[in-house]
Scaffold this motif. Structure first.
Motif, PDB file in Angstrom:
ATOM      1  N   GLN A  55      18.175  -5.390   1.650  1.00 53.80           N
ATOM      2  CA  GLN A  55      18.676  -5.505   0.279  1.00 53.80           C
ATOM      3  C   GLN A  55      17.606  -6.228  -0.538  1.00 53.80           C
ATOM      4  N   HIS A  56      16.915  -5.481  -1.403  1.00 53.96           N
ATOM      5  CA  HIS A  56      15.779  -6.042  -2.136  1.00 53.96           C
ATOM      6  C   HIS A  56      16.118  -6.594  -3.497  1.00 53.96           C
ATOM      7  N   GLU A  87      15.253   4.292   0.073  1.00 54.30           N
ATOM      8  CA  GLU A  87      15.437   3.266  -0.959  1.00 54.30           C
ATOM      9  C   GLU A  87      14.103   2.868  -1.581  1.00 54.30           C
ATOM     10  N   LEU A  88      13.075   2.686  -0.751  1.00 53.60           N
ATOM     11  CA  LEU A  88      11.765   2.294  -1.276  1.00 53.60           C
ATOM     12  C   LEU A  88      11.132   3.399  -2.118  1.00 53.60           C
ATOM     13  N   VAL A  89      11.245   4.632  -1.668  1.00 48.95           N
ATOM     14  CA  VAL A  89      10.702   5.762  -2.450  1.00 48.95           C
ATOM     15  C   VAL A  89      11.394   5.813  -3.804  1.00 48.95           C
ATOM     16  N   GLU A  90      12.711   5.699  -3.802  1.00 49.81           N
ATOM     17  CA  GLU A  90      13.476   5.748  -5.053  1.00 49.81           C
ATOM     18  C   GLU A  90      13.100   4.580  -5.976  1.00 49.81           C
ATOM     19  N   PHE A  91      13.035   3.377  -5.423  1.00 47.22           N
ATOM     20  CA  PHE A  91      12.701   2.193  -6.212  1.00 47.22           C
ATOM     21  C   PHE A  91      11.314   2.311  -6.839  1.00 47.22           C
ATOM     22  N   HIS A 106       0.817  -1.221   0.000  1.00 48.53           N
ATOM     23  CA  HIS A 106       0.000   0.000   0.000  1.00 48.53           C
ATOM     24  C   HIS A 106       0.851   1.273   0.000  1.00 48.53           C
ATOM     25  N   GLY A 107       2.155   1.121  -0.168  1.00 44.40           N
ATOM     26  CA  GLY A 107       3.030   2.288  -0.252  1.00 44.40           C
ATOM     27  C   GLY A 107       3.255   2.997   1.061  1.00 44.40           C
TER      28      GLY A 107
END
Length: 154
Positions: free
Chosen positions: A56-57, A73-77, A39-40
């Motif tokens: 590390q995804h 990292e999640l926002v960028e990805f 859900h972000g």
């Protein structure tokens, strides 16, 4: 004269069992954690890690460290999905837990990521193995580290 044979016995030692209540709590933890991600809600997802947690995804990507680093990292990805009406679901299954000598729990999970676009068919990719180290403290279960390997990279 009758000959009998005995079935072969396994030569690998059995994995020590973890208490059922811990296994259920880990399943509950993962269910809520993946819903945060899908859900972000990246801050809530990052809060499931310890303060100094590592994430590390993807293979070849440096691990994100600390909760703020994980959020970044999640926002960028997820910028790759800007303007793309996509819904992603992370499915965790075959959770194998092993207690470690330091009290942490090593978790190995099979994961599928399902992607759906309006009017489209679900796409399953990637297929992954999630390697976690969990700690169980006063605030409940938290992730110390997560490393994800992708099955297509063998």
């Amino acid at each position: 004269m009758t000959t009998t044979t005995t079935p072969a016995t396994a030569t690998t030692p059995a994995t020590p069992e973890v208490p059922t209540d811990l296994y259920v709590r880990v399943q509950h933890f993962y269910a809520h954690q993946m819903q945060h991600l899908d859900h972000g809600r990246f801050e809530e997802y990052a809060a499931t890690f310890t303060e100094d947690g590592e994430f590390q995804h993807s293979p070849g990507v440096e691990p994100a460290r600390t909760r703020p680093g994980i959020v970044r990292e999640l926002v960028e990805f997820h910028k790759r999905f800007d303007g793309d009406p996509v819904r992603r679901r992370h499915w965790f299954d075959h959770i194998a837990l092993e207690r470690q000598e330091d009290g942490s729990v090593r978790s190995t999970v099979y994961a599928l990521v399902v992607t759906v676009r309006p009017g489209g068919r679900p796409e399953i990719a990637p297929s992954c193995v999630v390697h976690d180290v969990l700690v169980d403290g006063p605030d409940g279960i938290r992730l110390k580290s997560r490393r994800i390997t992708h099955d297509q990279h063998f």
